[in-house]
Design a protein around this motif. Structure first.
Motif, PDB file in Angstrom:
ATOM      1  N   TRP B 128       0.767  -1.170  -0.070  1.00 60.08           N
ATOM      2  CA  TRP B 128       0.067   0.218   0.104  1.00 60.08           C
ATOM      3  C   TRP B 128       0.959   1.284   0.041  1.00 60.08           C
ATOM      4  O   TRP B 128       0.473   2.304  -0.538  1.00 60.08           O
ATOM      5  CB  TRP B 128      -0.852   0.041   1.197  1.00 60.08           C
ATOM      6  N   PRO B 139      -6.288   1.074   2.314  1.00 60.47           N
ATOM      7  CA  PRO B 139      -5.939   0.103   2.621  1.00 60.47           C
ATOM      8  C   PRO B 139      -6.956  -0.786   3.914  1.00 60.47           C
ATOM      9  O   PRO B 139      -6.956  -1.712   3.971  1.00 60.47           O
ATOM     10  CB  PRO B 139      -4.718   0.358   3.459  1.00 60.47           C
ATOM     11  N   TYR B 214      -1.589   2.490   9.126  1.00 64.74           N
ATOM     12  CA  TYR B 214      -1.906   3.237   7.852  1.00 64.74           C
ATOM     13  C   TYR B 214      -2.263   4.727   8.071  1.00 64.74           C
ATOM     14  O   TYR B 214      -2.116   5.581   7.010  1.00 64.74           O
ATOM     15  CB  TYR B 214      -2.751   2.689   7.231  1.00 64.74           C
TER      16      TYR B 214
END
Lengths: 297, 274
Positions: B128, B139, B214
């Protein structure tokens, strides 16, 4: 008729793959692809800034010689070996207690289930306070009972056992699964054994436990895989301390990967964890042949 | 089991265990309403002098929980739609069509339940990040549209229980398999799709490690991630910490009470047929 059958076969083949196509893509893109890729990365040195450099088995040699690897495997196994049997026994017994037809029993079921749906970050905050040596709930109770106060998760010897206590509190999911299984056991079995003069304890040992053994096995397996990957509560509550007493393997791996950007070394670690979990799972499956009873076999 | 459990011993045992289970929540609520001074009193005060909402107001003031809520709800809704669409679609192939390779793919799918997240976490992160999806919701949302083993298995078990006669009758009428899926199977599968929905909502709301990996911008934080940094900052102000935790827990309790049936049915189904 024959031709028609073949048409149906062909159309099922075509449609079958249309329907499972997203699944195949997902398996390759998010599961097996990454696994293979991670195996490759584990033979490199890579900080994600400079290009990856192939270094052979050096990461694996390093992890064998790194004392923290042994420590973190030890901590994780200790936790799993305490939690899996304890959670299995308590959730099973609670389910047995809950398996009665009285008014309001669903309230009890809810009480045991709710902790398992609470966000784990929130339960970590809550238990951080419960375990607080000065103002926490447990020491307040201990003091009022005249017992000596404890340091709970903040002491090297208490960290893992008290995290296990918290995890048992959160395992109500299994209670619901057991309860459904218990309700599926045919009443006739109990009636027959009662006629044969068995008491409640004997029917429990000779009917309830064997009939429930596949479900017990399933819950143990899930508990084991979950326990081996414990991360969030440790990350929030102890950060691996004190003195690495709660340095779980996942936490160690996370640090190497995302704090020190050692993608290669961390990938090697992740394969070690995978192999340990696979070995334990295989062991559990093997042992299960001795005690799990499948009705239709 | 017929322990003649109506006897008072087991009922008493149940009540004691329930009190132990509930006590942490009582402690949570009690502390959410206390002042910092009341928290710090020794010997402890079991109840606050008065029940005011000042801690909740302060928690919202010092951290943007409103924004965290929006982020979490957005993510949970996208995941919910993705998982319901993908699991209902994919399960149709596994449950109602016969074709070569079906068993193999299904076995591969189930095997992913045994793959620890830790093994795929690093390569997925690299994937990602290389695509430039770091610090976006992609993601955490896109994979839902490809299904996951647990949900597909759950829906497949449900589909297997629907008689094949429906499909055959529709085929004779000239319907395509897609039409059978849309018009016949989906309407009958509503209960199990609701179970998939509540499980997805719950796991998404409670997910911590995904957002931790993330999402690094304050504006993107979810409730769990926001709560974690809140705990770090206000670890000495237990009353604020407890109020913030209550805020994070409340939506799950609400969802549970409205969708209790689907939680219980879903768990029961996978556990027993697994």
């Amino acid at each position: 008729m024959h031709g028609n059958g073949r048409n149906i076969e062909r159309s099922q083949l075509k449609w079958g793959y249309v329907f499972i196509a997203p699944c195949i893509v997902g398996l390759l893109l998010f599961n097996f692809g990454p696994m293979l890729y991670s195996l490759f990365v584990s033979f490199t040195e890579w900080d994600m800034i400079t290009p990856a450099r192939f270094i052979g088995a050096a990461n694996y040699r390093e992890l064998i010689n790194e004392p923290l690897v042994g420590t973190s495997i030890g901590v994780t196994l200790y936790y799993a070996m305490l939690l899996v049997p304890l959670a299995t026994i308590t959730t099973f017994l609670v389910a047995v207690l809950l398996n009665v037809k009285i008014k309001g029993i669903s309230v009890f079921r809810t009480i045991f289930y709710i902790p398992s749906i609470v966000p784990i970050v929130a339960s970590s905050a809550l238990w951080l306070y419960i375990f607080n040596p000065m103002f926490g709930l447990l020491n307040s109770i201990f003091r009022s009972l005249g017992l000596p106060p404890q340091n709970f998760i903040f002491s090297p010897e208490g960290a893992v056992p008290w995290l296990v206590v918290m995890a048992v509190w959160m395992s109500g999911n299994a209670v619901v699964i057991y309860l459904a299984g218990l309700q599926g056991i045919s009443r006739e079995l109990y009636e027959a054994s009662e006629l044969d003069g068995a008491n409640a304890f004997q029917s429990f040992v000779h009917i309830t436990v064997p009939m429930m053994s596949p479900i017990i096995f399933y819950n143990m397996l899930m508990a084991l895989i979950g326990a081996m990957q414990t991360f969030t509560q440790v990350f929030i509550m102890t950060s691996g301390g004190p003195n690495n007493a709660s340095l779980f393997f996942s936490l160690y791996l996370y640090r190497e990967a995302f704090k020190f950007q050692r993608m290669g070394y961390a990938s090697a670690l992740s394969w070690v964890l995978f192999l340990i979990i696979a070995a334990l799972t295989a062991g559990l499956f093997r042992a299960s042949r001795k005690w799990v009873f499948y009705e239709n076999k | 089991m017929q322990l003649r459990v109506k006897n008072s011993v087991s009922l008493a045992l149940l009540v004691i265990l329930s009190i132990i289970m509930v006590f942490p929540f009582v402690w949570l609520i009690r502390s959410s309403f206390m002042t910092q001074r009341e928290i710090m009193t020794i010997p402890i005060k079991w109840l606050p002098a008065k029940f005011g909402f000042i801690n909740f107001i302060n928690a919202f003031k010092v951290a943007p929980f409103g924004l965290y809520f929006l982020n979490s709800i957005l993510l949970a809704m996208v995941n919910l739609v993705g998982q319901i669409l993908s699991s209902s679609f994919i399960a149709f192939g596994f449950a109602r069509l016969r074709f070569r390779g079906r068993g193999l793919w299904f076995a591969l799918l189930l095997s992913t339940m045994m793959i620890p997240y830790t093994v795929v976490m690093i390569p997925q992160f690299i994937f990602w990040k290389t695509l430039g999806a770091y610090n976006t919701f992609i993601p955490l949302a896109l994979p839902a549209f490809f299904g996951n083993a647990f949900n597909i298995f759950l829906v497949r078990q449900f589909y297997m229980g629907i008689p094949k006669d429906y499909d055959e009758a529709a085929l004779v009428e000239g319907a395509s398999y897609f039409l059978i899926y849309r018009r016949i199977i989906i309407p009958m599968a509503k209960p199990v799709l609701c179970s998939v929905g509540v499980f997805t909502f719950m796991s998404c709301w409670n997910d911590f490690i995904g957002p931790l990996l993330y999402l690094d911008k304050p504006g993107l934080k979810t409730v769990s991630l926001g709560l974690q940094s809140f705990i770090g900052q206000y670890s000495t102000q237990m009353n604020l910490m407890m109020a913030a935790s209550s805020i994070a827990i409340l939506p799950m309790i609400v969802v549970f009470f409205f969708a209790q049936r689907y939680f219980i049915e879903g768990i029961t189904f996978t556990g027993l047929k697994g």
